[in-house]
Design an enzyme around this catalytic site. Structure first.
Site, short mmCIF file in Angstrom:
data_model
loop_
_atom_site.label_atom_id
_atom_site.label_comp_id
_atom_site.label_asym_id
_atom_site.label_seq_id
_atom_site.Cartn_x
_atom_site.Cartn_y
_atom_site.Cartn_z
N THR A 103 42.45 32.45 28.58
CA THR A 103 41.94 31.95 27.29
C THR A 103 42.17 33.06 26.26
OG1 THR A 103 39.73 32.70 27.99
CG2 THR A 103 40.18 30.34 28.17
N PHE B 37 32.07 37.60 36.09
CA PHE B 37 31.68 38.90 35.53
C PHE B 37 32.42 40.06 36.18
CE2 PHE B 37 28.08 35.94 35.32
CZ PHE B 37 27.90 35.88 33.95
N LEU B 38 33.47 39.77 36.94
CA LEU B 38 34.14 40.86 37.66
C LEU B 38 34.71 41.90 36.70
CD1 LEU B 38 37.51 40.81 37.44
CD2 LEU B 38 37.22 38.81 38.86
N GLU C 8 37.84 44.53 36.34
CA GLU C 8 39.13 44.92 36.91
C GLU C 8 38.96 46.31 37.49
OE1 GLU C 8 42.41 44.31 34.16
OE2 GLU C 8 41.77 42.25 33.83
N LYS D 149 28.17 34.56 29.43
CA LYS D 149 29.37 35.40 29.57
C LYS D 149 29.72 36.11 28.26
CE LYS D 149 33.09 37.28 30.94
NZ LYS D 149 33.04 38.47 31.79
N PHE E 97 28.28 53.04 29.77
CA PHE E 97 28.88 52.44 28.56
C PHE E 97 28.55 53.23 27.30
CE2 PHE E 97 31.28 48.45 29.16
CZ PHE E 97 31.34 48.51 30.54
N GLY F 28 34.99 57.58 22.71
CA GLY F 28 36.40 57.85 22.93
C GLY F 28 37.25 56.95 22.07
N GLY G 285 39.25 47.95 25.27
CA GLY G 285 40.44 47.10 25.13
C GLY G 285 40.50 46.16 26.31
N CYS H 120 39.74 41.14 27.93
CA CYS H 120 38.47 40.42 27.76
C CYS H 120 37.69 40.82 26.52
CB CYS H 120 37.61 40.59 29.01
SG CYS H 120 38.30 39.73 30.45
P1 NAD Z 1 45.68 36.10 33.53
O1 NAD Z 1 46.54 35.91 32.35
O2 NAD Z 1 45.88 37.27 34.42
O3 NAD Z 1 45.76 34.81 34.47
C1 NAD Z 1 45.80 33.50 33.99
C2 NAD Z 1 46.73 32.72 34.91
O4 NAD Z 1 46.66 31.33 34.58
C3 NAD Z 1 48.20 33.11 34.77
O5 NAD Z 1 48.71 33.46 36.03
C4 NAD Z 1 48.87 31.83 34.22
O6 NAD Z 1 50.19 31.66 34.66
C5 NAD Z 1 47.95 30.77 34.76
N1 NAD Z 1 48.02 29.48 34.08
C6 NAD Z 1 48.15 29.22 32.76
N2 NAD Z 1 48.17 27.90 32.53
C7 NAD Z 1 48.06 27.30 33.74
C8 NAD Z 1 48.00 25.95 34.16
N3 NAD Z 1 48.04 24.94 33.29
N4 NAD Z 1 47.89 25.69 35.48
C9 NAD Z 1 47.83 26.70 36.38
N5 NAD Z 1 47.87 28.00 36.02
C10 NAD Z 1 47.97 28.29 34.73
O7 NAD Z 1 44.19 36.06 32.99
P2 NAD Z 1 42.86 36.62 33.69
O8 NAD Z 1 42.64 38.02 33.31
O9 NAD Z 1 42.88 36.26 35.13
O10 NAD Z 1 41.75 35.75 32.93
C11 NAD Z 1 41.57 34.40 33.18
C12 NAD Z 1 40.27 33.97 32.53
O11 NAD Z 1 39.19 34.67 33.13
C13 NAD Z 1 40.17 34.28 31.03
O12 NAD Z 1 39.41 33.30 30.42
C14 NAD Z 1 39.41 35.60 31.02
O13 NAD Z 1 38.73 35.80 29.81
C15 NAD Z 1 38.45 35.37 32.17
N6 NAD Z 1 37.95 36.60 32.78
C16 NAD Z 1 38.82 37.59 33.11
C17 NAD Z 1 38.34 38.75 33.72
C18 NAD Z 1 39.25 39.90 34.01
O14 NAD Z 1 38.74 41.01 34.24
N7 NAD Z 1 40.56 39.74 34.01
C19 NAD Z 1 36.97 38.87 33.98
C20 NAD Z 1 36.13 37.81 33.67
C21 NAD Z 1 36.63 36.68 33.08
#
Ligand code: NAD
Length: 441
Positions: free
Chosen positions: A85, A147-148, A150, A211, A256, A260, A264, A267
């Site tokens: 998103t 809430f993970l 990375e 969230k 937190f 610095g 970024g 999220c």
């Molecule tokens: P990302 O870009 O790594 O992964 C998203 C995946 O969705 C991609 O692999 C993309 O190819 C796939 N995708 C897109 N459209 C699709 C469709 N129609 N069908 C199937 N797959 C499709 O993003 P992310 O970091 O994994 O984040 C995903 C969501 O989780 C976001 O809303 C983000 O805000 C939320 N989120 C992420 C984290 C984090 O630490 N990365 C933590 C909490 C929440």
């Protein structure tokens, strides 16, 4: 249980493998063929500690497979939606195209009684709209925000500190359908539920807001200490001592409060902007107007880091060798989305510096975004002949394992800018380095 995970990026790939490790059968779906091929071979398409191990184990059980064909998800009892998103290209709101596309693609394959569990971070109100579409197939929509962190994603997924499930509500309590869906999620997360992890069942809107509220709070805490850094910079105070001192107050806490170059990643920045945009749409823009300031403070820290390098090199970085230690938005990740580290490097390059960047994990992602920069895998090679060094991602390789003496033997001039306040300033100064911190004298 039979589960599907739609969207196998940083969130979804980990979720898919983790769900197998707690006993389920999972099909992971993504539109990215390269990602699916790599995951099917048991190879993580990005760097996340512990993921390769649980991925290999999960595939070996025969209960995990990956596909680009969403029809293969049809048999699942619970479908997790974990697609991206991102921020809209021409605005600050969230781009819900991927969520809409994923739900639309899933609809014809949904069976009556199935649960669709949104994990993506979405603007409040999204679930209510999607719920109607999902209901046409006799399925139930819940929102189960993630809430993970990375770098700790495997642990955070298998053993989260809380689980939040937004279900259909009527007159202030869950509907029978909502109760049933919540029970299915309890079954999905059975090990956490059994050990007493808080499991909060609420309405869709609250779950969505939990969230973004959590991310808004964390971003605010970081920008708060960075605002204090700005004041420290004009008063000669030391923001790290200040943070230690206020952090002893249990109501505040030290976490937190690292001043610095700011936050970024994929999220926090886009989530606080999307929250502001959504609040405006709801006629409550003033309620979160402070988030614009949080964002502005955060972006100013990048300017400050660049200014420090320029000042340290006597007013210009033009044709000076500047070594940038780090590209990922934080250590233990290869994620360079909205990375302040990479942004600082790009800005220095724009000022005419000969920029060399190194990072233990993020070079491929950084290069894809900014091919114009010079990337060097080896840290020591990157340090060679530097006129100034700036630490922008606090990897152990830079903050613990790099001694001032060793670095001093490689560089041209002993000038270091500590963009993360992660170095021992006294030790570097004692070795003859000109040390510049963020919000430190
Ligand atoms: P990302 O870009 O790594 O992964 C998203 C995946 O969705 C991609 O692999 C993309 O190819 C796939 N995708 C897109 N459209 C699709 C469709 N129609 N069908 C199937 N797959 C499709 O993003 P992310 O970091 O994994 O984040 C995903 C969501 O989780 C976001 O809303 C983000 O805000 C939320 N989120 C992420 C984290 C984090 O630490 N990365 C933590 C909490 C929440």
């Amino acid at each position: 249980m039979r589960l599907s995970v739609i969207g196998c990026g940083y969130l979804g790939a980990v979720h898919a493998a983790a769900m197998v490790s707690i006993g389920h059968e999972v099909v992971g779906v993504d539109v990215d063929e390269g990602k699916i091929e790599s995951l099917s071979r048991g190879e993580a398409p990005f760097f996340e500690p512990g993921l390769p191990e649980i991925l290999t184990e999960a595939i070996a059980t025969g209960r995990l497979r990956f596909t680009t064909d969403i029809a293969e998800a049809a048999h699942a009892e619970v479908h997790f939606v974990a697609v991206g998103t991102p921020q809209q290209k021409d605005g600050s709101a969230a781009d819900l195209t991927y969520v809409d596309a994923a739900v639309d693609a899933l609809l014809p394959h949904l069976t009556a009684g199935a649960v669709v569990a949104g994990k993506s971070t979405v603007p409040v109100g999204t679930a209510a709209t999607l719920a109607e579409r999902v209901a046409t197939a006799g399925a139930t929509l819940v929102w189960n925000p993630e809430f993970l962190r990375e770098g700790f994603a495997v642990k955070d997924t298998i053993d989260p500190d809380r689980l939040v499930v937004g279900v259909p509500f009527h007159d202030g309590s869950a509907t029978a359908e909502g109760e049933r869906a919540a029970d299915m999620l309890r079954e999905v997360y059975h090990p956490s539920v059994a050990q007493g992890t808080p499991f909060i069942v609420t309405d869709h809107a609250t779950a969505e807001l939990v969230k973004v509220a959590a991310n808004a709070f964390l971003a605010t805490k970081i920008s708060f200490i960075n605002a204090m850094a700005e004041i420290a910079e004009v008063t000669g105070a030391d923001v790290t001592t200040l943070a230690d001192a206020i952090g002893h107050d249990v109501r505040i806490g030290r976490r937190f409060l690292g001043a610095g170059i700011g936050f970024g990643g994929g999220c926090l920045p886009k989530d606080i902007r999307a929250f502001s945009a959504r609040a405006e749409e709801l006629g409550r823009g003033e309620s979160v107007a402070f988030l614009r300031e949080v964002d502005a403070i955060n972006m100013r820290r990048r300017d400050r880091a660049v200014d420090l390098v320029v000042a340290a090199l006597g007013g210009s970085v033009f044709k000076k060798n500047v070594t940038v230690l780090g590209a990922a938005f934080k250590p233990f990740s290869d994620d360079t989305r909205d990375s302040p580290a990479l942004d600082v490097a790009v800005r220095l390059f724009g000022l005419g510096a000969w920029v060399t960047i190194t990072d233990p994990e993020a070079i491929p992602n950084a290069r894809a975004l900014h091919p114009q920069l010079n990337y060097v895998d080896d840290r020591d090679e990157a340090l060679r002949s530097a006129d100034a060094v700036i630490v922008v991602t606090e990897w152990d390789q830079y903050r613990r394992e790099l001694s001032p003496e060793h670095a001093g033997s490689l560089v041209n001039r002993r000038v270091i800018i500590d963009g993360r306040n992660c170095l021992d300033a006294a030790a570097w100064r004692a070795d003859g380095w000109a040390y510049y911190g963020m919000g430190r004298p």
